[in-house]
Design a protein around this motif. Structure first.
Motif, short mmCIF file in Angstrom:
data_model
loop_
_atom_site.label_atom_id
_atom_site.label_comp_id
_atom_site.label_asym_id
_atom_site.label_seq_id
_atom_site.Cartn_x
_atom_site.Cartn_y
_atom_site.Cartn_z
N GLU A 2 -37.92 57.82 43.37
CA GLU A 2 -37.41 58.38 44.62
C GLU A 2 -38.56 58.65 45.58
OE1 GLU A 2 -35.20 62.41 46.11
OE2 GLU A 2 -34.80 61.67 44.10
N GLY A 3 -38.38 58.31 46.83
CA GLY A 3 -39.46 58.46 47.81
C GLY A 3 -40.27 57.20 47.89
N ALA A 4 -40.92 56.81 46.81
CA ALA A 4 -41.76 55.62 46.82
C ALA A 4 -40.93 54.35 46.83
CB ALA A 4 -42.68 55.63 45.60
N LEU A 5 -39.73 54.37 46.22
CA LEU A 5 -38.96 53.15 46.08
C LEU A 5 -37.73 53.08 46.97
CD1 LEU A 5 -39.12 52.76 42.18
CD2 LEU A 5 -40.65 51.83 43.91
N GLN A 6 -37.51 54.11 47.82
CA GLN A 6 -36.33 54.08 48.67
C GLN A 6 -36.68 54.20 50.14
OE1 GLN A 6 -33.06 56.49 47.44
NE2 GLN A 6 -33.51 56.24 45.26
N ILE A 7 -37.80 53.61 50.51
CA ILE A 7 -38.24 53.67 51.91
C ILE A 7 -37.24 52.98 52.83
CG2 ILE A 7 -40.04 52.96 53.52
CD1 ILE A 7 -40.84 55.24 51.71
N ASP A 152 -46.73 52.86 44.17
CA ASP A 152 -46.91 52.22 45.47
C ASP A 152 -47.35 53.30 46.45
OD1 ASP A 152 -46.76 50.96 47.92
OD2 ASP A 152 -44.90 49.89 47.48
N PHE A 153 -48.66 53.50 46.55
CA PHE A 153 -49.19 54.59 47.38
C PHE A 153 -48.83 54.38 48.85
CE2 PHE A 153 -52.66 56.71 49.76
CZ PHE A 153 -52.51 58.01 49.27
N ASP A 154 -48.82 53.15 49.30
CA ASP A 154 -48.45 52.86 50.68
C ASP A 154 -47.03 53.34 50.96
OD1 ASP A 154 -48.95 51.54 53.30
OD2 ASP A 154 -47.35 50.20 52.63
N ALA A 155 -46.11 53.10 50.02
CA ALA A 155 -44.73 53.54 50.18
C ALA A 155 -44.63 55.06 50.16
CB ALA A 155 -43.85 52.93 49.10
N ALA A 262 -53.94 63.10 40.99
CA ALA A 262 -54.12 62.67 39.60
C ALA A 262 -52.87 61.95 39.11
CB ALA A 262 -54.43 63.88 38.71
N THR A 263 -51.71 62.45 39.51
CA THR A 263 -50.46 61.80 39.14
C THR A 263 -50.34 60.42 39.77
OG1 THR A 263 -49.37 63.95 38.91
CG2 THR A 263 -47.94 62.04 39.16
N PHE A 264 -50.82 60.29 40.99
CA PHE A 264 -50.81 58.99 41.66
C PHE A 264 -51.74 57.99 40.99
CE2 PHE A 264 -49.71 61.08 46.01
CZ PHE A 264 -48.39 61.15 45.64
N GLY A 265 -52.78 58.50 40.31
CA GLY A 265 -53.70 57.60 39.61
C GLY A 265 -55.16 57.78 39.94
#
Length: 550
Positions: A2-7, A152-155, A262-265
């Motif tokens: 959610e958020g990253a994959l529903q842009i 997907d950090f951009d998303a 940290a969660t993002f990577g």
């Protein structure tokens, strides 16, 4: 995720391109214009995509000077600053029939909308979703790839910008002028006890509010000023994920972003001066140990010591759209010197009030650089009774958005309606939106009470036996209610739990209206809820005073 994959779904609900087309005028931003891109970057907003165009058209329209050609001869109230304090005081004055004005120099909405509460919570939401997906197999969800999920950090960042733009009309110039307040865009400076100049025009006032907010403090570390460091003011412009992040400081912003990135990577290192978290604030020891342990499990490294120096190994790219990260080496004295390299150096070591170059001397307003405007219990200047101050610009008050907003309401009531609403009557909660959240109010620990010379008893409702927390697989935490010794009078609390920020409001309400811990314990709470931990602390108080038959 959610958020990253529903842009795409979010973009359909809120179409910034449609807003751009509808808003195009001589003062609108154009994402295809190189000069506009440059000017937006000077305002610390990039990339100039459709969402940020909508944001800027609301909070800093190009070529905007003022909303009226007919200023009032004398304003009842002028707010200098356009964050929560300036917006609320000017709007409320207008709604209540007063002649009101707001002077906005940078971005209306202040830190909260543009570089604080709003964008950070959007990133935290995406991080929480990512963490949930990684734990999903424990809940019976199949289909997670063996190699794990990708982020997907951009998303993630696009979602944040879309949502920030969606919220921005609430703080925009049109919204403020729409309720009767005049808006001036420029630097406001006092020229006398009852006059302010903006863009060469002098405005007279009966009362004024200094609501200029604050800015990140920069520690005196050799090489830091010359380094391409980051603060919250530009963090939310990142277009690619930094492989390594070093954070100077271990306060709210630092820890929220440490866990999130940290969660993002990112490989995140937090440099702290104290041996334990929250020590300088007198925070609860159990909370500090628990939260540090959780963040370490999430991949955050803590390094205790003094930052000795910062060396720039590679600067930022010259092109405004460059995604190349800088490279820095941070040397920390922790027994011996330790070198840590990073592509993002986030400085989160506190804040300073914006009180310089406002003409406060000409207005006869006493202030201290580094501390803020000196006010009395009515939030009124100690030296000019016609000038008030709110929020981060004030000496000695919590630097929180909701504090600034409440002070703004207080100022309107006191300045224009002759009330005596006191600052000392405020009961102000504070929340750190990590997972779990950390919320406090009042004297939040035995250490804090001891520093204030107050003898206390502590009542603890632990999540280890809270059914809802167990079922959510989130039962690490507690509610500690601090009472005056031998009584049920609540003087503070610390809560560590999912949604602790929601739970703390019950304790704040009790403190504000004199409801004792016995009353909280006798209040029936819905079952099963995590918030029962507060009730359990109350029941602990009640049980300690039970009559017995033996």
């Amino acid at each position: 995720i959610e958020g990253a994959l529903q842009i795409s779904k979010l973009a359909k609900q809120f179409n910034p391109r449609a807003c751009v087309v509808a808003a195009m005028s001589s003062s609108s931003w154009d994402p295809t214009n190189a000069q506009h891109v440059k000017e937006a970057r000077e305002l610390d907003i990039w990339p100039l995509d459709d969402a940020n165009v909508v944001l800027l058209n609301e909070v800093h329209p190009r070529e905007y000077v003022k909303s009226t050609d007919e200023p009032h001869e004398v304003y009842d109230l002028i707010a200098v600053g356009a964050g929560a304090g300036g917006l609320i005081s000017s709007k409320q004055t207008g709604r209540r029939g007063g002649k009101s004005a707001m002077i906005s120099e940078h971005l209306a909405g202040g830190d909260c909308l543009n570089v604080g509460c709003v964008p950070s919570k959007a990133l935290i939401r995406s991080a929480r979703a990512i963490a949930e997906v990684r734990r999903a197999s424990q809940l019976g969800v199949k289909g997670i790839p063996d190699e794990g999920i990708s982020v997907d950090f951009d998303a993630v960042m696009k979602r944040m910008r879309l949502l920030r733009a969606k919220i921005s009309p609430a703080d925009g110039h049109d919204g403020t002028s729409g309720v009767g307040a005049h808006v001036y865009q420029g630097r406001g400076r006092f020229t006398g006890p009852n006059t302010i100049e903006v863009n060469g025009q002098t405005l007279q006032f009966r009362k004024a509010v200094i609501a200029t907010g604050g800015r990140p403090a920069l520690p005196d570390v050799p090489g830091l000023k010359e380094a391409p460091y980051t603060t919250n003011e530009i963090l939310f412009n990142l277009e690619s994920l930094p492989p390594r992040m070093v954070i100077l400081g271990a306060g709210v912003i630092a820890l929220e972003m440490a866990q999130t990135f940290a969660t993002f990577g990112s490989k995140v290192t937090v440099i702290q001066r104290s041996d334990r978290l929250f020590a300088s604030k007198g925070g609860d020891r159990e909370a500090a140990e628990l939260l540090q342990s959780v963040l370490e499990e999430d991949g955050v490294t803590f390094l205790t010591g003094t930052t000795k120096s910062v060396e720039t190994l590679r600067g930022r790219g010259d092109e405004v759209d460059s995604h190349e990260h800088p490279l820095m080496k941070v040397t920390v004295t922790a027994g011996s010197d330790v070198d840590v390299e990073c592509e993002c150096l986030l400085v989160a070591t506190g804040r300073l009030p914006n009180v310089e170059d406002l003409g406060l001397e000409q207005a006869g307003v006493d202030f201290e650089v580094g501390k803020g405007v000196l006010v009395d219990d009515l939030s009124r200047s100690v030296s000019n009774p016609d000038v008030f101050a709110v929020g981060d610009a004030v000496a000695g008050v919590p630097r929180l958005t909701h504090m600034s907003g409440e002070m703004a309401k207080q100022v309107v009531q006191n300045a224009l309606f002759n009330d005596n609403w006191t600052l000392s009557s405020f009961v102000v909660p504070s929340v750190m939106y990590t997972e779990p959240e950390y919320a406090t109010v009042g004297l939040a620990s035995e250490d804090a009470a001891a520093k204030s010379g107050v003898k206390v008893d502590v009542y603890r409702g632990g999540l280890e036996h809270n059914d809802r927390a167990i079922l959510e697989s989130a039962n690490r935490g507690f509610a500690k209610i601090i009472c005056k010794e031998g009584t049920d009078e609540i003087v503070g609390a610390t809560i560590v739990a999912d949604r602790a920020g929601e739970i703390i409001n019950e304790v704040t309400l009790a403190m504000k209206h004199g409801i004792g811990l016995r009353g909280v314990g006798r209040n029936i709470h819905s079952y099963p809820t995590t918030g029962e931990c507060v009730m359990m602390a109350g029941i602990q108080f009640i049980n300690s005073r039970w009559e017995r038959l033996d």
